[in-house]
Design a protein around this motif. Structure first.
Motif, PDB file in Angstrom:
ATOM      1  N   CYS A  25      -9.140  38.901  -9.991  1.00 50.73           N
ATOM      2  CA  CYS A  25      -7.998  38.861 -10.915  1.00 50.73           C
ATOM      3  C   CYS A  25      -7.359  37.476 -10.951  1.00 50.73           C
ATOM      4  O   CYS A  25      -7.104  36.921 -12.021  1.00 50.73           O
ATOM      5  N   PHE A  26      -7.088  36.923  -9.763  1.00 53.39           N
ATOM      6  CA  PHE A  26      -6.493  35.590  -9.697  1.00 53.39           C
ATOM      7  C   PHE A  26      -7.398  34.556 -10.350  1.00 53.39           C
ATOM      8  O   PHE A  26      -6.939  33.706 -11.120  1.00 53.39           O
ATOM      9  N   ASP A  27      -8.678  34.605 -10.053  1.00 58.07           N
ATOM     10  CA  ASP A  27      -9.622  33.638 -10.608  1.00 58.07           C
ATOM     11  C   ASP A  27      -9.694  33.728 -12.125  1.00 58.07           C
ATOM     12  O   ASP A  27      -9.721  32.702 -12.819  1.00 58.07           O
ATOM     13  N   LYS A  28      -9.721  34.953 -12.641  1.00 55.91           N
ATOM     14  CA  LYS A  28      -9.788  35.129 -14.097  1.00 55.91           C
ATOM     15  C   LYS A  28      -8.510  34.648 -14.777  1.00 55.91           C
ATOM     16  O   LYS A  28      -8.571  33.982 -15.817  1.00 55.91           O
ATOM     17  N   LEU A  29      -7.380  35.001 -14.206  1.00 60.04           N
ATOM     18  CA  LEU A  29      -6.120  34.536 -14.780  1.00 60.04           C
ATOM     19  C   LEU A  29      -6.025  33.020 -14.754  1.00 60.04           C
ATOM     20  O   LEU A  29      -5.645  32.386 -15.747  1.00 60.04           O
ATOM     21  N   GLU A  30      -6.381  32.446 -13.625  1.00 67.22           N
ATOM     22  CA  GLU A  30      -6.319  30.987 -13.502  1.00 67.22           C
ATOM     23  C   GLU A  30      -7.245  30.317 -14.509  1.00 67.22           C
ATOM     24  O   GLU A  30      -6.843  29.361 -15.189  1.00 67.22           O
ATOM     25  N   TYR A  52       2.034  28.743 -15.924  1.00 67.22           N
ATOM     26  CA  TYR A  52       1.346  29.950 -15.450  1.00 67.22           C
ATOM     27  C   TYR A  52       0.324  29.631 -14.360  1.00 67.22           C
ATOM     28  O   TYR A  52       0.163  30.395 -13.413  1.00 67.22           O
ATOM     29  N   VAL A  53      -0.363  28.519 -14.488  1.00 65.38           N
ATOM     30  CA  VAL A  53      -1.306  28.097 -13.441  1.00 65.38           C
ATOM     31  C   VAL A  53      -0.544  27.857 -12.146  1.00 65.38           C
ATOM     32  O   VAL A  53      -0.959  28.303 -11.074  1.00 65.38           O
ATOM     33  N   ARG A  54       0.589  27.170 -12.238  1.00 63.05           N
ATOM     34  CA  ARG A  54       1.400  26.903 -11.043  1.00 63.05           C
ATOM     35  C   ARG A  54       1.940  28.203 -10.442  1.00 63.05           C
ATOM     36  O   ARG A  54       2.010  28.355  -9.224  1.00 63.05           O
ATOM     37  N   LEU A  55       2.304  29.153 -11.293  1.00 63.12           N
ATOM     38  CA  LEU A  55       2.815  30.431 -10.820  1.00 63.12           C
ATOM     39  C   LEU A  55       1.771  31.160  -9.969  1.00 63.12           C
ATOM     40  O   LEU A  55       2.095  31.713  -8.917  1.00 63.12           O
ATOM     41  N   LEU A  59       2.186  32.154  -6.074  1.00 65.19           N
ATOM     42  CA  LEU A  59       1.993  33.520  -5.604  1.00 65.19           C
ATOM     43  C   LEU A  59       1.008  33.561  -4.439  1.00 65.19           C
ATOM     44  O   LEU A  59       1.264  34.209  -3.418  1.00 65.19           O
ATOM     45  N   LYS A  60      -0.105  32.852  -4.577  1.00 61.69           N
ATOM     46  CA  LYS A  60      -1.084  32.793  -3.487  1.00 61.69           C
ATOM     47  C   LYS A  60      -0.461  32.183  -2.229  1.00 61.69           C
ATOM     48  O   LYS A  60      -0.681  32.670  -1.116  1.00 61.69           O
ATOM     49  N   ALA A  61       0.309  31.116  -2.404  1.00 62.28           N
ATOM     50  CA  ALA A  61       0.947  30.456  -1.255  1.00 62.28           C
ATOM     51  C   ALA A  61       1.957  31.384  -0.583  1.00 62.28           C
ATOM     52  O   ALA A  61       2.040  31.423   0.655  1.00 62.28           O
ATOM     53  N   ASP A  62       2.715  32.135  -1.368  1.00 59.81           N
ATOM     54  CA  ASP A  62       3.675  33.070  -0.790  1.00 59.81           C
ATOM     55  C   ASP A  62       2.964  34.170  -0.010  1.00 59.81           C
ATOM     56  O   ASP A  62       3.392  34.543   1.087  1.00 59.81           O
TER      57      ASP A  62
END
Length: 83
Positions: A25-30, A52-55, A59-62
């Protein structure tokens, strides 16, 4: 937040980070937002796509921070019980 909550949240965050579904999901969104960023024709569209890319990165960092907090708490409890 007590020790048990830190451990549980860390476990949940780690489970998400290691989930193939979430990774996909993350990869596709990115990828979608990066493509939108490249194809944008206005400054506003480019800035929104970049946001959105930064978001996703935040999210991953959090999630990683929560997972690390759980690991640190587990180590602290192990150390404390060994004393």
């Amino acid at each position: 937040m007590d020790s048990q909550e830190k451990l549980e949240r860390g476990f949940q965050a780690k489970t998400l980070l290691n989930s193939e579904f979430w990774k996909e999901c993350f990869d596709k969104l990115e990828a979608r937002y990066i493509e939108a960023w490249r194809a944008s024709s206005t400054v506003e569209a480019r800035e929104n796509a970049h946001k959105y890319v930064r978001l996703i990165e935040w999210l991953k960092a959090d999630l990683q921070s929560i997972a690390t907090t759980g690991d640190i708490e587990a180590a602290r409890l192990t150390f404390a019980s060994a004393r």
